[in-house]
Design a protein around this motif. Sequence first.
Motif, PDB file in Angstrom:
ATOM      1  N   MET A  45       0.812  -1.220   0.000  1.00  0.00           N
ATOM      2  CA  MET A  45       0.000   0.000   0.000  1.00  0.00           C
ATOM      3  C   MET A  45       0.841   1.265   0.000  1.00  0.00           C
ATOM      4  O   MET A  45       1.834   1.361   0.712  1.00  0.00           O
ATOM      5  CB  MET A  45      -0.894   0.008   1.220  1.00  0.00           C
ATOM      6  N   GLU A  51      -3.614   5.556   5.589  1.00  0.00           N
ATOM      7  CA  GLU A  51      -2.822   4.940   6.663  1.00  0.00           C
ATOM      8  C   GLU A  51      -2.489   5.932   7.771  1.00  0.00           C
ATOM      9  O   GLU A  51      -2.418   5.583   8.926  1.00  0.00           O
ATOM     10  CB  GLU A  51      -1.504   4.398   6.099  1.00  0.00           C
ATOM     11  N   TYR A 245      -8.433  -3.677   5.840  1.00  0.00           N
ATOM     12  CA  TYR A 245      -8.348  -3.088   4.508  1.00  0.00           C
ATOM     13  C   TYR A 245      -8.331  -4.200   3.472  1.00  0.00           C
ATOM     14  O   TYR A 245      -7.942  -5.331   3.758  1.00  0.00           O
ATOM     15  CB  TYR A 245      -7.114  -2.181   4.357  1.00  0.00           C
ATOM     16  N   ALA A 257      -5.126  -6.028   8.229  1.00  0.00           N
ATOM     17  CA  ALA A 257      -4.152  -6.914   8.815  1.00  0.00           C
ATOM     18  C   ALA A 257      -4.332  -6.852  10.328  1.00  0.00           C
ATOM     19  O   ALA A 257      -4.824  -5.854  10.864  1.00  0.00           O
ATOM     20  CB  ALA A 257      -2.749  -6.463   8.451  1.00  0.00           C
ATOM     21  N   ARG A 300       6.170  -5.741  11.449  1.00  0.00           N
ATOM     22  CA  ARG A 300       6.419  -4.320  11.199  1.00  0.00           C
ATOM     23  C   ARG A 300       7.451  -3.816  12.213  1.00  0.00           C
ATOM     24  O   ARG A 300       7.379  -4.168  13.391  1.00  0.00           O
ATOM     25  CB  ARG A 300       5.137  -3.518  11.388  1.00  0.00           C
ATOM     26  N   ARG A 326       3.852   0.844   9.707  1.00  0.00           N
ATOM     27  CA  ARG A 326       2.897   0.357   8.705  1.00  0.00           C
ATOM     28  C   ARG A 326       3.181   0.910   7.309  1.00  0.00           C
ATOM     29  O   ARG A 326       2.400   0.670   6.390  1.00  0.00           O
ATOM     30  CB  ARG A 326       1.478   0.775   9.101  1.00  0.00           C
TER      31      ARG A 326
END
Length: 364
Positions: A45, A51, A245, A257, A300, A326
């Motif tokens: 993304m 975000e 998403y 997620a 992450r 992210r």
Amino acid sequence: MKVIIIGAGVAGLAIAWRMAKSGAQVLVLDRAQPARGATYASAGMIAATAEIAVAGSPGVLFGRRSRDLWPDFAKELESASGVEITFRQDGALIVSAGSEDAERLQREAMGGEAEFLSPEQARMRAPMLPPDIAGALWAPRDGQVDNRALGQALTNAAIRAGAKLSANEAAVRIEQADSGEFVVLTAFRIHRADVVVLAAGAWSGQIGGLAADLPIRPVKGEMLALAAPEGEAMPGPLLWGHGVYLVPRKDRIFIGATVEEVGFDTKPSAHARSWLLERAHALVPGLREWSVREHWAGLRPASPDGLPIIGESGIPGLFIASGQYRNGILLAPALAEAVAQLILKLEPAEEIAAFSPVRFDRAL
Ligand code: GLY
């Protein structure tokens, strides 16, 4: 100038590409295979609006800067690597389920980066949305890239520009000799360099020696890929709602997620699978007919204040490029540009100052 980059993810490879092009002698070390960590696990993304919710923070401005660099970065990368990365800037819809949520989204649209759409307008952009939504925030400049192809493209581009890549060679420790030269120890060898860049994603806080105090921790995210029933597809924008998403890809959709702090565990769980499916079905009921084809997890890299850690550490010549949390794919072009400028003693984008590694009260 000899540069060692620790970590061959999207950040490390993009920096390697930039530095090799500028004539530096670059070695990239990775604990496993290039672009197989968070770069591979992500959804690709490039969602500076969807975000990053807190408008006005330095993170947002840097995110938008990187978003604006993406179209040219993608073109240059495809031509340098010979790999198609399917960069698309076809927007994101942040769907609201109730009227309170719709009011909040309407207020957020004032930022100028997004516009509030009625349910009918939103369904024109994403016909699979159910009619009972309360509206949606439309972020036209958000988009996506095929993250797995991106990893391959960056690997090719860095190598073609002259960078060397050593896979399955984990950096264990960074030290500095009396001469000022850096020494990077791995299980196999001792490497020497004038400059070290630590870009090891969630593992950035695990390297001993000079960077041992780097406050980065892993945050697990699980995702699913659904395959379309015969003849169906859901092209179009990214969709957000019900806490998940959806990222449409050809005949597939990625659902993401989860957000969990469980150390370096990357096992997919049955619990996450049902959580993701339940929410995706609430957002787009038609997805009940789609089947799960892949289920995976990634880590992450998160910092204590949620902002990236990008810049020169308190030890001159030791640079950090981590904590993207992210937004690793979104931030790659601006991050690589800024780190290369810092190494080359050029003026980087001013937003980078807020990400300095020296903001934490640590040895670094
Ligand atoms: N960028 C999406 C995620 O971290 O889940």
